[in-house]
Design an enzyme around this catalytic site. Structure first.
Site, PDB file in Angstrom:
ATOM      1  N   HIS A   8      27.739  21.166  -4.551  1.00  0.00           N
ATOM      2  CA  HIS A   8      27.003  20.563  -3.557  1.00  0.00           C
ATOM      3  C   HIS A   8      27.008  18.883  -3.393  1.00  0.00           C
ATOM      4  O   HIS A   8      27.290  18.356  -2.805  1.00  0.00           O
ATOM      5  CB  HIS A   8      25.581  20.914  -3.863  1.00  0.00           C
ATOM      6  CG  HIS A   8      25.343  22.210  -3.930  1.00  0.00           C
ATOM      7  ND1 HIS A   8      25.370  23.310  -2.979  1.00  0.00           N
ATOM      8  CD2 HIS A   8      24.929  23.125  -5.191  1.00  0.00           C
ATOM      9  CE1 HIS A   8      24.771  24.593  -3.605  1.00  0.00           C
ATOM     10  NE2 HIS A   8      25.055  24.279  -4.969  1.00  0.00           N
ATOM     11  N   ASP A  10      20.193  15.104 -11.643  1.00  0.00           N
ATOM     12  CA  ASP A  10      19.666  15.883 -12.409  1.00  0.00           C
ATOM     13  C   ASP A  10      20.813  16.869 -13.076  1.00  0.00           C
ATOM     14  O   ASP A  10      20.980  18.017 -12.876  1.00  0.00           O
ATOM     15  CB  ASP A  10      18.701  16.798 -11.653  1.00  0.00           C
ATOM     16  CG  ASP A  10      19.370  17.611 -10.637  1.00  0.00           C
ATOM     17  OD1 ASP A  10      20.227  17.302  -9.952  1.00  0.00           O
ATOM     18  OD2 ASP A  10      18.792  18.725 -10.530  1.00  0.00           O
ATOM     19  N   ASP A  70      26.400  17.926 -10.192  1.00  0.00           N
ATOM     20  CA  ASP A  70      26.036  16.421 -10.278  1.00  0.00           C
ATOM     21  C   ASP A  70      27.213  15.847 -10.959  1.00  0.00           C
ATOM     22  O   ASP A  70      27.845  14.629 -10.700  1.00  0.00           O
ATOM     23  CB  ASP A  70      24.871  16.073 -10.974  1.00  0.00           C
ATOM     24  CG  ASP A  70      23.759  16.713 -10.444  1.00  0.00           C
ATOM     25  OD1 ASP A  70      22.724  16.252  -9.831  1.00  0.00           O
ATOM     26  OD2 ASP A  70      23.573  18.252 -10.657  1.00  0.00           O
TER      27      ASP A  70
HETATM   28  O1  RIB Z   1      20.590  23.197  -4.239  1.00  0.00           O
HETATM   29  C1  RIB Z   1      21.802  22.554  -4.987  1.00  0.00           C
HETATM   30  C2  RIB Z   1      21.118  21.302  -5.529  1.00  0.00           C
HETATM   31  O2  RIB Z   1      20.200  21.808  -6.725  1.00  0.00           O
HETATM   32  C3  RIB Z   1      22.276  20.616  -6.390  1.00  0.00           C
HETATM   33  O3  RIB Z   1      22.074  19.270  -6.349  1.00  0.00           O
HETATM   34  C4  RIB Z   1      22.048  20.974  -7.730  1.00  0.00           C
HETATM   35  O4  RIB Z   1      22.760  20.276  -8.828  1.00  0.00           O
HETATM   36  C5  RIB Z   1      20.634  21.155  -7.924  1.00  0.00           C
HETATM   37  O5  RIB Z   1      20.024  20.066  -8.430  1.00  0.00           O
HETATM   38 CA    CA Z   2      21.762  17.917  -8.532  1.00  0.00          CA
END
Ligand code: RIB
Ligand code: CA
Length: 336
Positions: free
Chosen positions: A258, A11, A16
């Site tokens: 993340h 997303d 990402d």
């Molecule tokens: O909570 C972190 C996640 O939420 C990550 O994947 C960020 O890109 C959002 O999608």
């Molecule tokens: Ca994400």
């Protein structure tokens, strides 16, 4: 060298974007396709952002992008339950992690005609069970594909998921939920109970493995396009984290990236230094804990009939990771 056939589900989103850059650069990854989904922004924007990343590093002829689901399965049907979804800049003051459009040039690249759900079904059913899915957005695409063609579950080698939080959270009224699971909790539950091999990379770990400003600067100083793009996104995140997210104990001039941790862990499992096999469910009740993942480390469960049964350990939950190794893998991939 072990080679991984991978489908990414994103997303996009600054973190990402770094994951995509790493996956495209890794020789060990045969990137079959990228599926976009509603999440950090609406699916038109997350698709466009994904295409921008692909185009920026000159991979438009190689990497195919499939547009996925525009809304979660059901949680937006009640307008009060997820009033902000789909996300857009109008809800933010510009100082958050992503922005509507990534800070990259516009692209003329287009997504494939086939939608992400059909792509999953066709690709997995034709496969030899050797495809790994790295899912770092809400799990809507996969859940719909699993409902439409349940046989795909036995065709998936592994799903590596950025989602969930044990003690950490970043979404929901009490900030106890993790965004990807909170944005589509029913989809998360479908995937969690799918019987597929699941590795979960939760917020608790991504918050402890932040990338430092000096590391991002080194990416940029390398002079590569991927290094420049990754540095741009991480610097934006660091600026935002320093303004708003000090309560997450991430450290100064550091930001969680993340989704990128999943790629590093896929390439080198020793990045994950503690992994526990356990039971995970979602709360999708619509109440205070709506969108919160519920983890049990107990060896047994007890249903309403009062009988103890062995617990189904449906996930490998990453509890600790090696930050230095993660940063080194990211450096290697975005600077080559
Ligand atoms: O909570 C972190 C996640 O939420 C990550 O994947 C960020 O890109 C959002 O999608
Ligand atoms: Ca994400």
């Amino acid at each position: 060298m072990e080679k991984y056939k991978v489908i990414l589900d994103v997303d996009t989103g600054t973190d990402d974007a770094v994951a995509i850059l790493m996956a495209m650069a890794a020789e060990e990854i045969d990137l079959l396709g990228i599926c976009s989904v509603n999440g950090n922004r609406n699916v038109e924007l997350t698709t466009d952002n994904t295409l921008r990343v692909v185009d920026f590093v000159g991979k438009g002829d190689e990497v195919k992008v499939y547009k996925g689901c525009a809304l979660p399965l059901v949680c937006t049907l009640n307008k009060d339950r997820r009033p902000l979804i789909p996300y857009g800049d109008k809800y933010f003051d510009g100082q958050e992690n992503h922005g509507n459009h990534l800070d990259l040039p516009e692209t003329s690249l287009q997504p494939q005609d086939k939608c992400a759900v059909s792509y999953y079904i066709d690709t997995l059913m034709a496969s030899e069970g050797d495809i790994t899915i790295v899912a770092v957005g809400p799990l809507t695409n996969l859940a719909v594909a699993m409902r439409a063609e349940p046989r795909i579950c036995s065709k998936i080698k592994e799903i590596m998921i950025m989602g969930a939080g044990l003690e950490e959270g970043n979404s929901g009224p009490l900030q106890r939920a993790e965004f990807n699971f909170w944005a589509d909790p029913e989809a998360a539950e479908i995937v969690l109970q799918s019987g597929c091999k699941l590795t979960i990379v939760p917020l608790d770990v991504t918050h402890k493995t932040g990338i430092k400003l000096k590391e991002a600067q080194a990416f940029e100083d390398s002079g590569t396009k991927a290094g420049y793009a990754a540095a741009t996104f991480i610097k934006r995140r660091i600026k935002n984290y320093s303004n708003f997210q000090h309560n997450w104990h991430i450290g100064e001039e550091t930001a969680a990236v993340h989704d990128a941790l999943c790629i590093a862990g896929l390439l080198d499992r020793s990045v994950f230094t503690k992994v526990v096999n356990c039971n995970m469910h979602m709360d999708y009740s619509g109440g205070t804990a709506d969108g919160v993942s519920v983890v049990s480390f107990k060896p047994v469960t007890r249903d309403l009939d009062g009988i103890f049964r062995p617990a189904v350990k449906n996930v490998d939950l990453v509890m600790e990771a090696d930050r230095e190794k993660f940063a080194a893998i990211m450096h290697e991939l975005v600077t080559k």
